[in-house]
Design an enzyme around this catalytic site. Structure first.
Site, PDB file in Angstrom:
ATOM      1  N   GLU A  67       0.815  -1.217   0.000  1.00  0.00           N
ATOM      2  CA  GLU A  67       0.000   0.000   0.000  1.00  0.00           C
ATOM      3  C   GLU A  67       0.852   1.271   0.000  1.00  0.00           C
ATOM      4  O   GLU A  67       0.474   2.277  -0.599  1.00  0.00           O
ATOM      5  CB  GLU A  67      -0.938   0.012   1.203  1.00  0.00           C
ATOM      6  CG  GLU A  67      -2.030  -1.048   1.141  1.00  0.00           C
ATOM      7  CD  GLU A  67      -1.625  -2.372   1.754  1.00  0.00           C
ATOM      8  OE1 GLU A  67      -2.471  -3.271   1.857  1.00  0.00           O
ATOM      9  OE2 GLU A  67      -0.418  -2.524   2.110  1.00  0.00           O
ATOM     10  N   PHE A 129     -12.251  -7.150  13.598  1.00  0.00           N
ATOM     11  CA  PHE A 129     -11.117  -7.593  12.784  1.00  0.00           C
ATOM     12  C   PHE A 129     -10.738  -6.519  11.766  1.00  0.00           C
ATOM     13  O   PHE A 129     -11.566  -6.017  11.021  1.00  0.00           O
ATOM     14  CB  PHE A 129     -11.475  -8.900  12.067  1.00  0.00           C
ATOM     15  CG  PHE A 129     -10.395  -9.395  11.160  1.00  0.00           C
ATOM     16  CD1 PHE A 129      -9.182  -9.851  11.678  1.00  0.00           C
ATOM     17  CD2 PHE A 129     -10.572  -9.395   9.775  1.00  0.00           C
ATOM     18  CE1 PHE A 129      -8.173 -10.302  10.830  1.00  0.00           C
ATOM     19  CE2 PHE A 129      -9.568  -9.847   8.924  1.00  0.00           C
ATOM     20  CZ  PHE A 129      -8.359 -10.304   9.458  1.00  0.00           C
ATOM     21  N   GLN A 130      -9.476  -6.168  11.763  1.00  0.00           N
ATOM     22  CA  GLN A 130      -8.899  -5.155  10.873  1.00  0.00           C
ATOM     23  C   GLN A 130      -9.571  -3.782  11.003  1.00  0.00           C
ATOM     24  O   GLN A 130      -9.648  -3.018  10.046  1.00  0.00           O
ATOM     25  CB  GLN A 130      -8.917  -5.625   9.407  1.00  0.00           C
ATOM     26  CG  GLN A 130      -7.931  -6.765   9.161  1.00  0.00           C
ATOM     27  CD  GLN A 130      -7.673  -7.042   7.687  1.00  0.00           C
ATOM     28  OE1 GLN A 130      -8.518  -6.758   6.831  1.00  0.00           O
ATOM     29  NE2 GLN A 130      -6.519  -7.611   7.403  1.00  0.00           N
ATOM     30  N   LYS A 179     -18.131  -0.436   5.413  1.00  0.00           N
ATOM     31  CA  LYS A 179     -18.575  -1.457   4.458  1.00  0.00           C
ATOM     32  C   LYS A 179     -20.085  -1.399   4.223  1.00  0.00           C
ATOM     33  O   LYS A 179     -20.561  -1.638   3.107  1.00  0.00           O
ATOM     34  CB  LYS A 179     -18.162  -2.842   4.966  1.00  0.00           C
ATOM     35  CG  LYS A 179     -18.140  -3.897   3.871  1.00  0.00           C
ATOM     36  CD  LYS A 179     -17.409  -5.151   4.323  1.00  0.00           C
ATOM     37  CE  LYS A 179     -17.322  -6.163   3.185  1.00  0.00           C
ATOM     38  NZ  LYS A 179     -16.585  -7.392   3.617  1.00  0.00           N
ATOM     39  N   MET A 492      24.424   8.312   3.255  1.00  0.00           N
ATOM     40  CA  MET A 492      24.356   9.611   3.927  1.00  0.00           C
ATOM     41  C   MET A 492      24.601   9.475   5.424  1.00  0.00           C
ATOM     42  O   MET A 492      25.296  10.302   6.035  1.00  0.00           O
ATOM     43  CB  MET A 492      23.005  10.275   3.670  1.00  0.00           C
ATOM     44  CG  MET A 492      22.920  11.694   4.217  1.00  0.00           C
ATOM     45  SD  MET A 492      24.151  12.820   3.494  1.00  0.00           S
ATOM     46  CE  MET A 492      23.337  13.263   1.949  1.00  0.00           C
TER      47      MET A 492
END
Length: 577
Positions: A67, A129-130, A179, A492
């Site tokens: 993502e 969940f999630q 949802k 760096m």
């Protein structure tokens, strides 16, 4: 005189159609002109993906491998095309994986709309969940965010999201959709947002401020312009050039402003900042009028604030009122879009040349060239330098390539030595400094400007943070050119350890895989170069290819980037070695 009455033309009302919230999301994207988006599906966003499947002929979805890659690809697309980038993910970890890209887009003013799925409304707050509070998490790193819990809210919220993302000082917006709202049906119509109450994205220029700015510029003996990305975002490249040429003012750029004025322009005196050019940094503290255009006086530009341009009158052209007097106090603040404000300023400016002042920059450049630049791009030592690789890319691409960089030594070297003659040619993570940015951003940049050559220049460290996005290049045959400057270190950090921590290389040595074999595993043509004699041919071959191409260049392990302003030092304390 006869008065002519305006005839009121009735606005044709759009016909409502009964559709699901998920399908409404797709229609909203199409109404906003979106034809490409990046994302990764999951349970809470699956209804939208199901509808997306039905619209494949009108809306292309690119499945990234992570993502975060979706957000950086959307950023690259937005930065090159000038359009709003779009990314989509599911709830929970899918949503939280967007946060780095959101933060990057926020600080670099990149227009982006991210859409996330969420658990059903009745489960909010139950630790389902999630389930993650992505609104709370993303609030500090978005220009605006909103959670939709009813399908009927979708058109208005989506229209507002795109308006806020692209207007004024652009930035990222996140829309979270439960949802249940994706499944619900409602009567859908869409009207583009034309304004939001109490939100004034583009302040109206004050003529008196512009007059005051012109007076200071006309009276100046040593005027100096520093411009940033606001010139590019405001589409003010022509106005900047006209001002520079009419007034004869030396002009330098921040890394986000690079390419707004061609590198070869005689009044383009280089880059300011920690690894910028010697002259622009030193002479910042000698100018009598400092004209800042579309830049925010970032700490990497100013160095120690107490000693930054204290002798100068400061004029600040800026669209965001929050940036005025935030870091550097302005004697004259000119609010508004840079294209409008510079256009209003130009007629008030007297023609000038400032020959002696301009010559001071040339003298400083000559010192830097002999001490640093010549050794970087025309080295005599055996090992390859990053600078000579960038120089070969310049020559092979005819100074026309879009250069996309990650963060680190390679970024500073690319910004210093890449030749930019076309605007929107330097795509980098400026404010946040995100390792892993370059590869997915280059994919988005290429898709946003297929007619342009896009070269990703990446260090071996940052490359491995999003190396999985090679899968996108393979699956969609994106003809991006990838150059990994491999010094087997986090370069760096290693440089700072050498200079300030007595060469204690704590956790900066990289044991790297075979990058060529990995690229070949994704069916991408690949080559490795470790000798100077093979570099020119390899780079030319890469640029000439019309397919994806990977080039690994083994460079000096302990090669440092100079000039350098040490942390906490003044710009005039810049070191050449």
């Amino acid at each position: 005189m006869e008065t002519v009455k305006a005839t009121k033309v009735p606005v044709k009302k759009k016909t409502a159609i009964k559709i699901s919230g998920a399908e409404a999301i797709i229609h909203c994207l199409l109404e906003e002109g979106v034809d490409l988006l990046y994302g990764y599906p999951g349970g809470a966003i699956m209804p939208v993906y199901d509808e997306l499947y039905k619209f494949q002929d009108r809306l292309t979805h690119i499945l990234t491998r992570h993502e975060q890659g979706a957000t950086h690809a959307a950023q690259g697309y937005a930065r090159v095309s000038g359009r709003v980038g779009v990314a989509m993910a599911t709830s929970g970890p899918g949503a939280t994986n967007l946060v780095t890209g959101l933060a990057d887009a926020q600080i670099d003013s990149t227009p982006m709309v991210c859409i996330t799925g969420q658990v059903p409304r009745h489960l909010l707050g139950s630790d389902a969940f999630q389930e993650t509070d992505i609104i709370g998490i993303s609030t500090p790193v978005t220009k605006w965010n909103h959670q939709i819990t009813k399908a009927a809210e979708i058109p208005e919220v989506m229209a507002k999201a795109f308006y806020i993302a692209r207007s004024g000082r652009p930035g990222p917006v996140l829309v979270d959709i439960t949802k249940n709202a994706q499944f619900e049906e409602f009567e859908f119509t869409y009207e583009k947002c034309q304004g939001v109450r109490s939100y004034n994205p583009t302040p109206k220029p004050n003529p008196k401020a512009i007059e005051a700015a012109a007076k200071l510029i006309n009276e100046a003996k040593k005027p100096f312009i520093v411009w940033g990305q606001g010139v590019i975002l405001g589409k003010a490249e022509q106005e900047l050039r006209a001002l520079v040429e009419k007034a004869g003012i030396p002009a330098a750029w921040t890394i986000m402003g690079a390419s707004a004025l061609g590198t070869s322009h005689p009044l383009n005196v280089g880059m300011v900042g920690m690894h910028g050019n010697y002259g622009p940094n030193m002479l910042t503290n000698e100018c009598d009028v400092l004209i800042a255009i579309g830049m925010r006086f970032d700490d990497r530009v100013t160095g120690r604030l107490e000693d930054y341009a204290k002798q100068a009158k400061v004029i600040h052209f800026e669209i965001d009122p929050a940036e005025i007097n935030k870091n550097v106090t302005a004697d004259v603040a000119v609010l508004g879009n840079s294209k409008q404000t510079l256009a209003a300023l130009l007629p008030l400016i007297r023609e000038n040349s400032h020959h002696a002042w301009r010559n001071a920059f040339k003298e400083k450049y000559d010192i830097e060239f002999k001490t640093v630049i010549e050794k970087d791009i025309h080295p005599t030592k055996e090992g390859l330098t990053m600078g000579e690789v960038i120089e070969e890319i310049n020559l092979a691409s005819g100074h026309k390539a879009v250069i996309v960089t990650d963060v680190g030594q390679h970024q500073m070297i690319a910004c210093r030595y890449a030749k930019f003659e076309q605007s929107k040619s330097n795509i980098t993570s400026g404010g946040l400094g995100t390792m892993g940015f370059a590869l997915p951003a280059a994919i988005g940049a290429k898709m946003g400007a297929m007619e342009r050559e896009v070269v990703a220049v990446i260090g071996d460290g940052g490359y491995q943070m999003t190396i999985q996005e090679l899968g996108v290049i393979f699956q969609h045959n994106v003809p991006v050119k990838i150059v990994v400057l491999n010094n087997d270190h986090l370069g760096m950090v290693r440089q700072w350890q050498e200079l300030f921590f007595e060469s204690r290389y704590a956790s900066t040595v990289m044991v790297n895989p075979d990058f060529v074999k990995i690229a070949e595993g994704y069916h991408i043509e690949a080559k490795r170069v470790s000798e100077r004699g093979a570099l020119k041919t390899a780079v030319a071959e890469m640029i000439a290819s019309d397919k994806p191409y990977f080039l690994e260049v083994k460079v000096e392990k302990e090669d440092n980037v100079f000039p350098m302003i040490p942390s906490g030092a003044a710009v005039s304390e810049i070191r050449l070695k």
